[in-house]
Scaffold this motif. Structure first.
Motif, mmCIF file in Angstrom:
data_model
loop_
_atom_site.group_PDB
_atom_site.id
_atom_site.type_symbol
_atom_site.label_atom_id
_atom_site.label_comp_id
_atom_site.label_asym_id
_atom_site.label_seq_id
_atom_site.Cartn_x
_atom_site.Cartn_y
_atom_site.Cartn_z
ATOM 1 N N ARG A 142 0.839 -1.201 0.000
ATOM 2 C CA ARG A 142 0.000 0.000 0.000
ATOM 3 C C ARG A 142 0.873 1.250 0.000
ATOM 4 O O ARG A 142 1.720 1.419 0.889
ATOM 5 C CB ARG A 142 -0.893 -0.007 1.236
ATOM 6 N N LYS A 159 -7.806 -2.244 -1.279
ATOM 7 C CA LYS A 159 -7.293 -3.606 -1.200
ATOM 8 C C LYS A 159 -8.127 -4.505 -2.106
ATOM 9 O O LYS A 159 -9.353 -4.511 -2.035
ATOM 10 C CB LYS A 159 -7.342 -4.131 0.235
ATOM 11 N N SER A 180 -0.727 -9.227 -0.312
ATOM 12 C CA SER A 180 -1.967 -8.615 -0.804
ATOM 13 C C SER A 180 -1.704 -7.838 -2.083
ATOM 14 O O SER A 180 -0.605 -7.318 -2.297
ATOM 15 C CB SER A 180 -2.548 -7.657 0.248
ATOM 16 N N TRP A 195 -3.055 -4.469 -4.137
ATOM 17 C CA TRP A 195 -3.740 -3.198 -3.909
ATOM 18 C C TRP A 195 -3.981 -2.519 -5.254
ATOM 19 O O TRP A 195 -3.110 -2.525 -6.126
ATOM 20 C CB TRP A 195 -2.894 -2.285 -3.030
#
Length: 304
Positions: free
Chosen positions: A146, A156, A259, A261
């Motif tokens: 991020r 996200k 993750s 983003w």
């Protein structure tokens, strides 16, 4: 002052050169230079400061920039309103993405979005670095961490997993692997240390491997090395179904979670077209990660 002048101004501001702006506009650099000079004469102010590094915005150019960007949004909004066909998306959209996502997820996801929106042209730019949305290198970008600075909106998209993996042929002729300590006897495949552009890509702290014997700045190249039987590496679980013969190793001991983003320029939040595309992209990526990770889990593990 008209929109075409502002369009050229924005192109030079983002490319920081006349030739770079000209390539994007399909104009020669001399024509771009003349148009900028005409705009400066109209406004009675110098918009750029020329240096050996290129064209930098002057104080007046800095003041004009947000107004030009708002005009760009207004024209894009008008185009969206007038060109839409029965709620479909149209026009050109460019996505920047790390190469793992671009190679193993976006082709399927973008194909489905294109099927639902025949008038839409999707461009995928796969680069192992962070995209500069302020320079409009892309309409939106997918990142593995991020961002904390810049005029951006961040959403996200989904979590995903990575595992140690090797090809069955490599494992059949190499020392057995029962613990992370056993990895020291194997050739490891990973990123080039001084070319890791994001701390989230520094995977080997999770293992007890000491040396990366084969390296690339590309996740897909690393997977091809693994599939060629060259050694062991950490790969995206969602990439394993695309690599026959590659299986997970020490899955109970080494499984990373990261993750994706979605990053957009802050001014784009008013664009219904970009928002609708972002929603379709996000849902498509989430579904594809779940599907492919399930396939990877079913493909089996290397024997201990």
């Amino acid at each position: 002052m008209d929109w075409d002048d502002l369009r050229i101004f924005l192109a030079v501001a983002r490319a920081e050169s006349l030739s770079g702006a000209g390539r994007g506009l399909k104009l020669d650099a001399a024509t771009v230079g003349r148009r900028i000079a005409r705009l400066e004469e109209t406004l009675g102010a110098k918009l750029f400061v020329k240096s050996p590094q290129g064209y930098a915005l002057s104080e007046a150019g800095d003041r004009l920039l947000p107004h030009a960007e708002r005009a760009e949004q207004a024209f894009a909004g008008a185009e969206e309103e007038l060109s839409g066909i029965a709620g479909q998306l149209s026009g050109q959209l460019r996505i920047g993405a790390p190469d793992g996502c671009a190679n193993y997820l976006l082709p399927q996801v973008c194909a489905r979005i294109s099927d639902a929106n025949p008038g839409l042209e999707i461009q995928v730019v796969a680069l192992p670095r962070v995209f500069n949305l302020s320079k409009r290198e892309a309409d939106m970008a997918i990142a593995v961490s991020r961002p904390t600075a810049g005029r951006l909106t961040v959403q996200k998209l989904t979590d995903y997993h990575l595992s140690l993996a090797a090809h069955r042929d490599y494992l059949s002729k190499s020392p057995s692997i029962g613990t992370k300590a056993d990895l020291r006897a194997h050739r490891m495949i990973g990123y080039i240390p001084d070319m890791i552009f994001d701390k989230e890509l520094d995977y080997f702290a999770e293992t007890e491997a000491e040396v990366v014997g084969l390296a690339s700045n590309s996740a897909s190249v690393q997977m091809h090395m693994i599939q060629a039987g060259a050694g062991i590496g950490i790969v995206h679980d969602f990439a394993i179904p695309f690599a026959p013969g590659v299986v997970r190793v020490l899955a109970d001991e080494v499984r990373l979670e990261r993750s994706f983003w979605l990053i957009r320029h802050a001014d784009d939040r008013r664009s219904e077209r970009l928002t609708r595309f972002a929603e379709a992209l996000g849902q498509g990526l989430r579904d594809e990660v779940v599907r492919l990770e399930r396939e990877a889990a079913q493909s089996g593990l290397a024997p201990p």
